[in-house]
Write a protein that holds these residues in place. Structure first.
Motif, PDB file in Angstrom:
ATOM      1  N   THR A  60       0.829  -1.212   0.000  1.00  0.00           N
ATOM      2  CA  THR A  60       0.000   0.000   0.000  1.00  0.00           C
ATOM      3  C   THR A  60       0.863   1.261   0.000  1.00  0.00           C
ATOM      4  OG1 THR A  60      -0.205   0.007   2.430  1.00  0.00           O
ATOM      5  CG2 THR A  60      -1.901  -1.164   1.169  1.00  0.00           C
ATOM      6  N   ILE A  61       2.018   1.197   0.643  1.00  0.00           N
ATOM      7  CA  ILE A  61       2.912   2.361   0.646  1.00  0.00           C
ATOM      8  C   ILE A  61       3.424   2.646  -0.762  1.00  0.00           C
ATOM      9  CG2 ILE A  61       5.173   3.210   1.396  1.00  0.00           C
ATOM     10  CD1 ILE A  61       4.649   1.867   4.101  1.00  0.00           C
ATOM     11  N   VAL A  62       3.887   1.612  -1.452  1.00  0.00           N
ATOM     12  CA  VAL A  62       4.423   1.850  -2.799  1.00  0.00           C
ATOM     13  C   VAL A  62       3.304   2.241  -3.770  1.00  0.00           C
ATOM     14  CG1 VAL A  62       6.429   0.359  -2.480  1.00  0.00           C
ATOM     15  CG2 VAL A  62       4.339  -0.605  -3.442  1.00  0.00           C
ATOM     16  N   PHE A  68       0.593   9.204  -6.099  1.00  0.00           N
ATOM     17  CA  PHE A  68       1.015  10.605  -6.010  1.00  0.00           C
ATOM     18  C   PHE A  68       1.836  11.007  -7.230  1.00  0.00           C
ATOM     19  CE2 PHE A  68       4.022  13.940  -4.937  1.00  0.00           C
ATOM     20  CZ  PHE A  68       3.181  14.910  -4.403  1.00  0.00           C
ATOM     21  N   LEU A  69       2.774  10.165  -7.622  1.00  0.00           N
ATOM     22  CA  LEU A  69       3.623  10.498  -8.773  1.00  0.00           C
ATOM     23  C   LEU A  69       2.790  10.659 -10.039  1.00  0.00           C
ATOM     24  CD1 LEU A  69       6.671   8.132  -8.124  1.00  0.00           C
ATOM     25  CD2 LEU A  69       6.604  10.619  -7.866  1.00  0.00           C
ATOM     26  N   ALA A  80       7.227   6.679 -11.840  1.00  0.00           N
ATOM     27  CA  ALA A  80       6.187   5.908 -11.153  1.00  0.00           C
ATOM     28  C   ALA A  80       6.291   4.422 -11.470  1.00  0.00           C
ATOM     29  CB  ALA A  80       4.802   6.424 -11.547  1.00  0.00           C
ATOM     30  N   HIS A  81       7.000   4.088 -12.547  1.00  0.00           N
ATOM     31  CA  HIS A  81       7.155   2.677 -12.901  1.00  0.00           C
ATOM     32  C   HIS A  81       7.981   1.921 -11.865  1.00  0.00           C
ATOM     33  CE1 HIS A  81       6.401   3.585 -17.455  1.00  0.00           C
ATOM     34  NE2 HIS A  81       5.376   3.869 -16.682  1.00  0.00           N
ATOM     35  N   VAL A  82       8.812   2.639 -11.123  1.00  0.00           N
ATOM     36  CA  VAL A  82       9.632   1.980 -10.097  1.00  0.00           C
ATOM     37  C   VAL A  82       8.757   1.413  -8.977  1.00  0.00           C
ATOM     38  CG1 VAL A  82      11.469   2.279  -8.397  1.00  0.00           C
ATOM     39  CG2 VAL A  82      11.642   3.397 -10.643  1.00  0.00           C
ATOM     40  N   PRO A  83       7.905   2.236  -8.317  1.00  0.00           N
ATOM     41  CA  PRO A  83       7.028   1.637  -7.300  1.00  0.00           C
ATOM     42  C   PRO A  83       6.011   0.656  -7.879  1.00  0.00           C
ATOM     43  CG  PRO A  83       6.493   3.964  -7.636  1.00  0.00           C
ATOM     44  CD  PRO A  83       7.784   3.707  -8.346  1.00  0.00           C
ATOM     45  N   ILE A  84       5.603   0.856  -9.139  1.00  0.00           N
ATOM     46  CA  ILE A  84       4.696  -0.117  -9.758  1.00  0.00           C
ATOM     47  C   ILE A  84       5.373  -1.480  -9.833  1.00  0.00           C
ATOM     48  CG2 ILE A  84       3.547  -0.796 -11.901  1.00  0.00           C
ATOM     49  CD1 ILE A  84       2.991   2.160 -12.428  1.00  0.00           C
ATOM     50  N   LEU A  85       6.621  -1.495 -10.270  1.00  0.00           N
ATOM     51  CA  LEU A  85       7.371  -2.752 -10.348  1.00  0.00           C
ATOM     52  C   LEU A  85       7.513  -3.385  -8.966  1.00  0.00           C
ATOM     53  CD1 LEU A  85       9.086  -4.812 -11.892  1.00  0.00           C
ATOM     54  CD2 LEU A  85      11.057  -3.294 -11.579  1.00  0.00           C
ATOM     55  N   ILE A  86       7.807  -2.560  -7.972  1.00  0.00           N
ATOM     56  CA  ILE A  86       7.936  -3.078  -6.604  1.00  0.00           C
ATOM     57  C   ILE A  86       6.610  -3.663  -6.130  1.00  0.00           C
ATOM     58  CG2 ILE A  86       8.388  -2.452  -4.203  1.00  0.00           C
ATOM     59  CD1 ILE A  86      10.294  -0.294  -5.252  1.00  0.00           C
ATOM     60  N   SER A  87       5.501  -3.001  -6.468  1.00  0.00           N
ATOM     61  CA  SER A  87       4.188  -3.504  -6.050  1.00  0.00           C
ATOM     62  C   SER A  87       3.892  -4.858  -6.680  1.00  0.00           C
ATOM     63  CB  SER A  87       3.093  -2.497  -6.417  1.00  0.00           C
ATOM     64  OG  SER A  87       2.831  -2.493  -7.815  1.00  0.00           O
ATOM     65  N   SER A 110      -2.316  -2.354  -9.631  1.00  0.00           N
ATOM     66  CA  SER A 110      -0.973  -1.994 -10.095  1.00  0.00           C
ATOM     67  C   SER A 110      -0.977  -1.762 -11.601  1.00  0.00           C
ATOM     68  CB  SER A 110       0.023  -3.102  -9.738  1.00  0.00           C
ATOM     69  OG  SER A 110       0.116  -3.287  -8.344  1.00  0.00           O
ATOM     70  N   GLY A 111      -1.642  -2.666 -12.322  1.00  0.00           N
ATOM     71  CA  GLY A 111      -1.682  -2.554 -13.777  1.00  0.00           C
ATOM     72  C   GLY A 111      -2.442  -1.339 -14.266  1.00  0.00           C
TER      73      GLY A 111
END
Length: 249
Positions: A60-62, A68-69, A80-87, A110-111
């Motif tokens: 939920t944090i990522v 926000f991004l 924003a693709h970085v936290p998406i990948l992490i999620s 996420s998608g």
């Protein structure tokens, strides 16, 4: 080497220009919104804490960082693709065991942020907001509740309707920026939210929440051109205020 240097400069510029304080406020507020009702409802049902909830909290944090991004960059953010990948990694790491439906819904959320960037799909509007409201409400809240209780109930899912209405109303100024359509859509979703409050939380606290809705509508009409870095954080804080009132109403 010159290419690497340009990349480094781009990364440095991004970090220097990032509105860190609004990002922090948005992340905290969004996570309180997501977690408050499932935890409050779980206490009423005698739910217990499970270790996997820490993985879900990380998810939920990522996702709040991603949100926000995307909001801050008008739905087009390479970073924003970085936290998406992490999620996605977190989702596949075993956040949900025993409930494939919730896992699929988390992956859909996420998608969604990958799909919304595709301008030809035209999701930077009310239709995109409807999808966002549904995906940002049911998957995460259901996952939190499922972890605590090891089951899902229709009663709990129905009680999430006010949160969907909150997402529709408070995030409308971000998804719909055209003046006249924005006013009409905000008014309509505001009426829907007030109707949900009257149906689910008819009390003095419910009246207070409706006052927050009315103030927010007035604010969105009179201050429609907030800076991008402040828009998301202002409306998420207003949503947090209204929803916390409803959680304890």
């Amino acid at each position: 080497m010159p290419t690497q240097t340009r990349k480094q400069r781009h990364a440095t510029s991004f970090l220097d220009n990032m509105p860190w304080q609004p990002l922090l406020i948005f992340t905290i507020a969004q996570n309180i919104i997501w977690w408050s009702f499932p935890i409050h409802y779980g206490r009423l049902t005698g739910a217990a804490f499970h270790g996997n909830q820490l993985l879900l909290l990380a998810y939920t944090i990522v996702m709040s960082l991603t949100t926000f991004l995307m909001f801050q960059a008008n739905f087009k953010s390479l970073w924003a693709h970085v936290p998406i990948l992490i999620s996605l990694i977190l989702a596949f790491s075993g956040i949900i065991r025993g409930n494939l439906e919730i896992l699929i819904m988390l992956l859909m959320f996420s998608g969604f942020w990958l799909v919304v960037e595709m301008r030809w799909l035209n999701l930077q509007n009310i239709w995109g907001l409807i999808i966002y409201a549904l995906l940002s409400t049911f998957p995460i809240s259901s996952a939190i509740f499922f972890f605590q209780n090891r089951f899902l109930s229709m009663t709990f899912l129905i009680q999430l309707i006010p949160l969907v209405a909150c997402q529709l109303f408070f995030m409308m100024p971000i998804f719909e920026t055209e003046g006249k359509r924005r006013v009409i859509a905000t008014a309509v979703t505001g009426v829907l939210l007030i109707a949900a409050i009257l149906f689910f939380h008819f009390s003095l606290l419910g009246v207070l929440a409706m006052a927050v809705v009315i103030i927010t509508f007035w604010f969105s009409i009179n201050y429609p051109n907030l800076k991008a870095q402040y828009t998301a954080v202002v409306y998420i804080v207003l949503e947090l205020l209204a929803y916390l009132i409803l959680v304890f109403a």
